[in-house]
Design a protein around this motif. Structure first.
Motif, PDB file in Angstrom:
ATOM      1  N   ASP A 122       0.974  -1.177  -0.093  1.00  0.00           N
ATOM      2  CA  ASP A 122       0.061  -0.055  -0.064  1.00  0.00           C
ATOM      3  C   ASP A 122       0.962   1.263  -0.145  1.00  0.00           C
ATOM      4  O   ASP A 122       0.608   2.078  -0.942  1.00  0.00           O
ATOM      5  N   HIS A 123       1.811   1.114   0.625  1.00  0.00           N
ATOM      6  CA  HIS A 123       2.694   2.397   0.974  1.00  0.00           C
ATOM      7  C   HIS A 123       3.659   2.727  -0.320  1.00  0.00           C
ATOM      8  O   HIS A 123       3.864   3.640  -0.776  1.00  0.00           O
ATOM      9  N   ALA A 124       4.047   1.358  -0.842  1.00  0.00           N
ATOM     10  CA  ALA A 124       4.954   1.530  -2.071  1.00  0.00           C
ATOM     11  C   ALA A 124       4.205   2.263  -3.164  1.00  0.00           C
ATOM     12  O   ALA A 124       4.661   3.010  -3.884  1.00  0.00           O
ATOM     13  N   ILE A 125       2.753   1.728  -3.288  1.00  0.00           N
ATOM     14  CA  ILE A 125       1.861   2.531  -4.316  1.00  0.00           C
ATOM     15  C   ILE A 125       1.828   3.982  -4.097  1.00  0.00           C
ATOM     16  O   ILE A 125       1.765   4.800  -5.166  1.00  0.00           O
ATOM     17  N   GLN A 126       1.669   4.091  -2.874  1.00  0.00           N
ATOM     18  CA  GLN A 126       1.250   5.495  -2.497  1.00  0.00           C
ATOM     19  C   GLN A 126       2.613   6.326  -2.869  1.00  0.00           C
ATOM     20  O   GLN A 126       2.463   7.635  -3.251  1.00  0.00           O
ATOM     21  N   ALA A 127       3.603   5.972  -2.470  1.00  0.00           N
ATOM     22  CA  ALA A 127       5.058   6.642  -2.483  1.00  0.00           C
ATOM     23  C   ALA A 127       5.368   6.847  -4.074  1.00  0.00           C
ATOM     24  O   ALA A 127       5.727   8.073  -4.590  1.00  0.00           O
ATOM     25  N   LEU A 128       5.128   5.815  -5.086  1.00  0.00           N
ATOM     26  CA  LEU A 128       5.552   6.058  -6.353  1.00  0.00           C
ATOM     27  C   LEU A 128       4.461   7.041  -7.051  1.00  0.00           C
ATOM     28  O   LEU A 128       4.726   7.988  -7.564  1.00  0.00           O
ATOM     29  N   ILE A 152      -5.748   7.890   1.351  1.00  0.00           N
ATOM     30  CA  ILE A 152      -6.175   6.764   0.656  1.00  0.00           C
ATOM     31  C   ILE A 152      -5.511   5.622   1.021  1.00  0.00           C
ATOM     32  O   ILE A 152      -4.430   5.690   1.681  1.00  0.00           O
ATOM     33  N   ARG A 153      -6.237   4.422   0.853  1.00  0.00           N
ATOM     34  CA  ARG A 153      -5.501   3.156   1.294  1.00  0.00           C
ATOM     35  C   ARG A 153      -5.889   2.080   0.057  1.00  0.00           C
ATOM     36  O   ARG A 153      -6.938   1.729  -0.454  1.00  0.00           O
ATOM     37  N   PHE A 154      -4.824   1.719  -0.468  1.00  0.00           N
ATOM     38  CA  PHE A 154      -4.976   0.549  -1.425  1.00  0.00           C
ATOM     39  C   PHE A 154      -5.098  -0.909  -0.669  1.00  0.00           C
ATOM     40  O   PHE A 154      -4.045  -1.035   0.177  1.00  0.00           O
ATOM     41  N   ASP A 155      -6.217  -1.452  -0.876  1.00  0.00           N
ATOM     42  CA  ASP A 155      -6.574  -2.364  -0.056  1.00  0.00           C
ATOM     43  C   ASP A 155      -6.394  -3.805  -0.541  1.00  0.00           C
ATOM     44  O   ASP A 155      -5.722  -4.824   0.382  1.00  0.00           O
ATOM     45  N   GLU A 156      -6.778  -4.189  -1.634  1.00  0.00           N
ATOM     46  CA  GLU A 156      -6.771  -5.801  -2.271  1.00  0.00           C
ATOM     47  C   GLU A 156      -7.031  -5.560  -3.698  1.00  0.00           C
ATOM     48  O   GLU A 156      -7.200  -4.558  -4.277  1.00  0.00           O
ATOM     49  N   ILE A 157      -6.633  -6.821  -4.117  1.00  0.00           N
ATOM     50  CA  ILE A 157      -6.722  -6.859  -5.650  1.00  0.00           C
ATOM     51  C   ILE A 157      -7.619  -8.404  -5.811  1.00  0.00           C
ATOM     52  O   ILE A 157      -7.553  -9.272  -5.171  1.00  0.00           O
ATOM     53  N   GLU A 158      -8.455  -8.317  -6.865  1.00  0.00           N
ATOM     54  CA  GLU A 158      -9.031  -9.565  -7.143  1.00  0.00           C
ATOM     55  C   GLU A 158      -8.947  -9.645  -8.681  1.00  0.00           C
ATOM     56  O   GLU A 158      -9.559  -8.650  -9.617  1.00  0.00           O
ATOM     57  N   GLY A 159      -8.518 -10.632  -9.117  1.00  0.00           N
ATOM     58  CA  GLY A 159      -8.072 -10.769 -10.509  1.00  0.00           C
ATOM     59  C   GLY A 159      -7.213  -9.551 -11.260  1.00  0.00           C
ATOM     60  O   GLY A 159      -5.980  -9.513 -10.315  1.00  0.00           O
ATOM     61  N   ALA A 204      -9.349   0.223  -3.806  1.00  0.00           N
ATOM     62  CA  ALA A 204      -8.855   1.218  -2.806  1.00  0.00           C
ATOM     63  C   ALA A 204     -10.047   2.166  -2.204  1.00  0.00           C
ATOM     64  O   ALA A 204     -11.217   2.046  -2.754  1.00  0.00           O
ATOM     65  N   PHE A 205      -9.677   2.750  -0.977  1.00  0.00           N
ATOM     66  CA  PHE A 205     -10.445   3.384  -0.242  1.00  0.00           C
ATOM     67  C   PHE A 205     -10.101   4.967  -0.123  1.00  0.00           C
ATOM     68  O   PHE A 205      -8.854   5.123   0.214  1.00  0.00           O
ATOM     69  N   ALA A 206     -10.797   5.885  -0.311  1.00  0.00           N
ATOM     70  CA  ALA A 206     -10.448   7.505  -0.321  1.00  0.00           C
ATOM     71  C   ALA A 206     -11.301   7.922   0.787  1.00  0.00           C
ATOM     72  O   ALA A 206     -12.350   7.347   1.038  1.00  0.00           O
ATOM     73  N   ARG A 207     -10.972   9.146   1.143  1.00  0.00           N
ATOM     74  CA  ARG A 207     -11.723   9.864   2.095  1.00  0.00           C
ATOM     75  C   ARG A 207     -13.401  10.042   1.898  1.00  0.00           C
ATOM     76  O   ARG A 207     -14.075  10.264   3.097  1.00  0.00           O
ATOM     77  N   ASN A 208     -13.681  10.305   0.876  1.00  0.00           N
ATOM     78  CA  ASN A 208     -15.008  10.697   0.593  1.00  0.00           C
ATOM     79  C   ASN A 208     -15.428  10.467  -0.885  1.00  0.00           C
ATOM     80  O   ASN A 208     -14.637   9.840  -1.684  1.00  0.00           O
ATOM     81  N   GLU A 209     -16.661  10.370  -1.266  1.00  0.00           N
ATOM     82  CA  GLU A 209     -17.000  10.080  -2.498  1.00  0.00           C
ATOM     83  C   GLU A 209     -16.631  10.792  -3.696  1.00  0.00           C
ATOM     84  O   GLU A 209     -16.295  10.340  -4.655  1.00  0.00           O
ATOM     85  N   ASP A 210     -16.617  12.153  -3.345  1.00  0.00           N
ATOM     86  CA  ASP A 210     -15.930  13.142  -4.535  1.00  0.00           C
ATOM     87  C   ASP A 210     -14.510  12.833  -4.759  1.00  0.00           C
ATOM     88  O   ASP A 210     -14.087  12.766  -5.847  1.00  0.00           O
ATOM     89  N   VAL A 211     -13.677  12.486  -3.620  1.00  0.00           N
ATOM     90  CA  VAL A 211     -12.324  12.356  -3.843  1.00  0.00           C
ATOM     91  C   VAL A 211     -12.183  10.994  -4.621  1.00  0.00           C
ATOM     92  O   VAL A 211     -11.257  10.907  -5.672  1.00  0.00           O
ATOM     93  N   ALA A 212     -12.933   9.875  -4.293  1.00  0.00           N
ATOM     94  CA  ALA A 212     -13.017   8.534  -4.831  1.00  0.00           C
ATOM     95  C   ALA A 212     -13.302   8.764  -6.299  1.00  0.00           C
ATOM     96  O   ALA A 212     -12.342   8.233  -7.269  1.00  0.00           O
TER      97      ALA A 212
END
Length: 86
Positions: free
Chosen positions: A9-15, A32-39, A44-52
């Motif tokens: 998660d932090h590596a994706i954020q840093a890049l 932001i939090r990059f959470d999981e992958i499926e396929g 990811a989760f962001a602080r609110n709907e507009d930002v997402a």
């Protein structure tokens, strides 16, 4: 589904921050939090709907490319949801 580690998660954020710059990262990606992958989808989760929505619309290809590098797996789609739906 594969849960991302905190390091991944932090590596994706840093890049991402390195490319968009500190000011944009702090304004758009704060919390932001990059959470999981499926396929080939990254969730990811962001602080609110507009930002997402802004992140999905404006940065999905960049995030997909960076996540593919970090995870060593092809990521084609980035789904960003507000934290309230978590």
């Amino acid at each position: 589904m594969m849960k991302l580690t905190r390091i991944q998660d932090h590596a994706i954020q840093a890049l991402t921050a390195g490319i968009v710059g500190a000011e944009t990262f702090d304004r758009v990606f704060a919390g932001i939090r990059f959470d999981e992958i499926e396929g080939t989808m990254l969730y990811a989760f962001a602080r609110n709907e507009d930002v997402a929505s802004d992140i999905e619309d404006g940065y999905s290809p960049l995030i997909a490319a960076l996540a593919s590098r970090v995870l060593g797996k092809q990521i084609d789609v980035v789904v960003v949801m507000p934290k309230v739906l978590q």
